[in-house]
Scaffold this active site. Structure first.
Site, PDB file in Angstrom:
ATOM      1  N   TYR A 147       3.526  -5.578 -19.219  1.00  0.00           N
ATOM      2  CA  TYR A 147       2.925  -6.661 -18.430  1.00  0.00           C
ATOM      3  C   TYR A 147       1.800  -6.067 -17.592  1.00  0.00           C
ATOM      4  O   TYR A 147       1.936  -4.964 -17.057  1.00  0.00           O
ATOM      5  CB  TYR A 147       3.988  -7.284 -17.512  1.00  0.00           C
ATOM      6  N   ASP A 242      -1.892   1.601 -16.917  1.00  0.00           N
ATOM      7  CA  ASP A 242      -1.615   0.636 -15.853  1.00  0.00           C
ATOM      8  C   ASP A 242      -0.437   1.182 -15.044  1.00  0.00           C
ATOM      9  O   ASP A 242       0.717   1.065 -15.450  1.00  0.00           O
ATOM     10  CB  ASP A 242      -1.301  -0.738 -16.456  1.00  0.00           C
ATOM     11  N   LYS A 270       0.887  -2.208  -5.495  1.00  0.00           N
ATOM     12  CA  LYS A 270       2.209  -1.984  -4.874  1.00  0.00           C
ATOM     13  C   LYS A 270       2.214  -0.872  -3.835  1.00  0.00           C
ATOM     14  O   LYS A 270       1.826  -1.088  -2.694  1.00  0.00           O
ATOM     15  CB  LYS A 270       3.255  -1.742  -5.973  1.00  0.00           C
TER      16      LYS A 270
HETATM   17  N1  PLP Z   1       0.448  -4.330 -13.853  1.00  0.00           N
HETATM   18  C1  PLP Z   1       1.750  -4.046 -13.779  1.00  0.00           C
HETATM   19  C2  PLP Z   1       2.290  -2.892 -14.572  1.00  0.00           C
HETATM   20  C3  PLP Z   1       2.596  -4.794 -12.959  1.00  0.00           C
HETATM   21  O1  PLP Z   1       3.903  -4.514 -12.923  1.00  0.00           O
HETATM   22  C4  PLP Z   1       2.045  -5.858 -12.216  1.00  0.00           C
HETATM   23  C5  PLP Z   1       2.912  -6.691 -11.356  1.00  0.00           C
HETATM   24  O2  PLP Z   1       4.098  -6.529 -11.284  1.00  0.00           O
HETATM   25  C6  PLP Z   1       0.683  -6.103 -12.314  1.00  0.00           C
HETATM   26  C7  PLP Z   1      -0.091  -5.331 -13.129  1.00  0.00           C
HETATM   27  C8  PLP Z   1       0.070  -7.215 -11.506  1.00  0.00           C
HETATM   28  O3  PLP Z   1       0.090  -6.888 -10.157  1.00  0.00           O
HETATM   29  P1  PLP Z   1       0.003  -8.063  -9.037  1.00  0.00           P
HETATM   30  O4  PLP Z   1       1.294  -8.796  -9.112  1.00  0.00           O
HETATM   31  O5  PLP Z   1      -0.197  -7.302  -7.772  1.00  0.00           O
HETATM   32  O6  PLP Z   1      -1.173  -8.887  -9.398  1.00  0.00           O
END
Ligand code: PLP
Length: 432
Positions: A147, A242, A270
């Site tokens: 994700y 990511d 985060k």
């Molecule tokens: N990328 C990863 C691996 C994530 O786990 C998340 C959210 O949990 C995101 C991107 C998106 O981050 P945000 O919720 O701060 O937009």
């Protein structure tokens, strides 16, 4: 067994439904795949959170990962308050930006230049644009089970059959956007190589959660990750890690440091915001020189590098650099995992706890799970029961079978013993 008092949360949820779609501001919070209305939290301190009905829980969701120091860490709070005393936002550079910039760049071997944004989604969206602008190519590859936020071109799953072109997983995404994304299963090097042979020269970037933690915890083998790196190099494709979850969690250098693999671009969120809204992306100075105003790839943000966020981030990252910080956390995670696993083996309960650093995932499976399709369909039902039993025993997990748990430095061994006991007794009740 006593059932949890939820009257106030239930009432607030009814009211919230008239205000927000589904009563929430982010879908998974709606408790759709677990029992009862969502709990409305009031406060958090250390490893514990308290809800509107005055129930206290040991928290293993930790705001979905950012709170590696636990709730309301005194240093983070102090830095936030000191900063707020001087104002909340100026829309200008600040000294705090340089302080956190040096803290990150000087302690992460693969980051030379970074850019702050306000969410993980924004970081990923910007990284994809950068990769396209840098390579002059349009297509990207992502992996099933990873994700990357709610970015249009990444809300995509594999099409039917052998087709790798993406099909959107949300209404409102033009098919033409989804078609720019190719989707592959994790842990399938042959399929990856075949796709690059066919389409390699059209592909701008391969994006992966190097430690996939959004569909369970699907830890990949190092040699698979090394092959991804090598094949991207062979075809002139940028490799994006990511690290919104794994960054600063699996070690200060995240998964890149864990695997000793240099990604071309990394995305974060985060933990770097110490619990305040944040995102960040970065890489080599050369690649980052393509971002405006140095280069032609436009990206901007009114509240980017907000001083309050940066203050929380500085306080958090400083603590992460203390000797043995990550080792201590990993030991705690292994303690919890090992105790649950030993109990399950002893009782013939088909459950494992997959874990890395301070992330764990309770998998309803007897063998290692490494890709999304290996997750058993019954997991949802087992998890629903487990979640409900654990809430009654004062343990809060993220409300979905696919969400991982996080351990913070505020969790004590007594906390972990309490959690182990609650998890084991609940599993025994479910499988008896
Ligand atoms: N990328 C990863 C691996 C994530 O786990 C998340 C959210 O949990 C995101 C991107 C998106 O981050 P945000 O919720 O701060 O937009």
């Amino acid at each position: 067994m006593e059932t949890l008092k939820r009257d106030r949360s239930a009432r607030l949820f009814e009211e919230a439904k008239s205000l927000f779609p589904g009563g929430v501001n982010s879908p998974v919070r709606a408790f759709k795949s677990v029992e009862g209305p969502p709990l409305f939290m009031v406060s958090g301190q250390g490893s514990r959170i308290r809800d509107e009905d005055n129930n206290e829980f040991l928290d293993f969701c930790c705001s979905w990962g950012p709170l590696i120091l636990g709730h309301n860490d005194p240093d983070v709070k102090k830095h936030i308050i000191e900063t707020i005393e001087k104002g909340t936002s100026f829309g200008t550079p600040t000294r705090l930006g340089n302080i956190i910039g040096k803290l990150i760049v000087n302690n992460h071997r693969y980051l030379e230049k970074i850019r702050f944004v306000s969410s993980g989604t924004e970081a990923v969206m910007s990284a994809i644009r950068l990769a396209r602008g840098y390579t002059g190519r349009d297509k990207i590859i992502k992996f099933e089970g990873c994700y990357h936020g709610h970015v249009d071109s990444l809300m995509v799953k594999a099409g039917s059959g052998l087709a790798t072109f993406g099909v959107s997983t949300s209404a409102g995404i033009p098919a033409s956007f989804a078609a720019e994304t190719l989707v592959l299963p994790l842990n399938d090097l042959e399929g990856f190589h075949r796709l690059l042979k066919e389409q390699g020269e059209n592909i701008a970037a391969v994006i992966i959660e190097p430690i996939p933690a959004n569909n369970g915890l699907l830890i990949q083998d190092k040699n698979y990750m090394e092959w991804l790196r090598k094949l991207c190099d062979d075809y002139g494709i940028l490799l994006i890690f990511d690290e919104v979850i794994s960054g600063f969690r699996v070690g200060f250098e995240g998964a890149a440091g864990y695997y000793t693999i240099r990604p071309d671009i990394m995305t974060f969120g985060k933990i770097i915001g110490g619990g305040m809204p944040v995102g960040m992306y970065g890489g080599s100075a050369e690649i980052m020189s393509h971002i405006s105003p140095d280069g032609p790839v436009y990206q901007a943000g009114t509240l980017s590098a907000n001083p309050v966020t940066l203050a929380a981030g500085i306080a958090t990252l400083t603590k992460l650099l203390q000797v043995d910080f990550y080792e201590d956390l990993e030991k705690k995670t292994q303690y919890l995992s090992k105790n649950v696993v030993e109990f399950c083996q002893h009782k013939n309960i088909p459950v494992r706890v997959q874990n890395i650093a301070s992330i764990f995932w309770i998998a309803f499976s007897e063998s290692r799970v490494q890709s999304a399709d290996q997750i058993s369909p019954e997991s949802n039902e087992y998890f629903r029961k487990l979640h409900s039993k654990l809430l009654n025993k004062g343990i809060y997990l993220g409300p979905s079978a696919y969400e991982v748990g996080f351990i913070s430095s505020a969790h004590s061994y007594d906390d972990l013993d309490k959690a182990v006991h609650a998890i084991c007794s609940s599993l025994e009740e479910i499988f008896s």
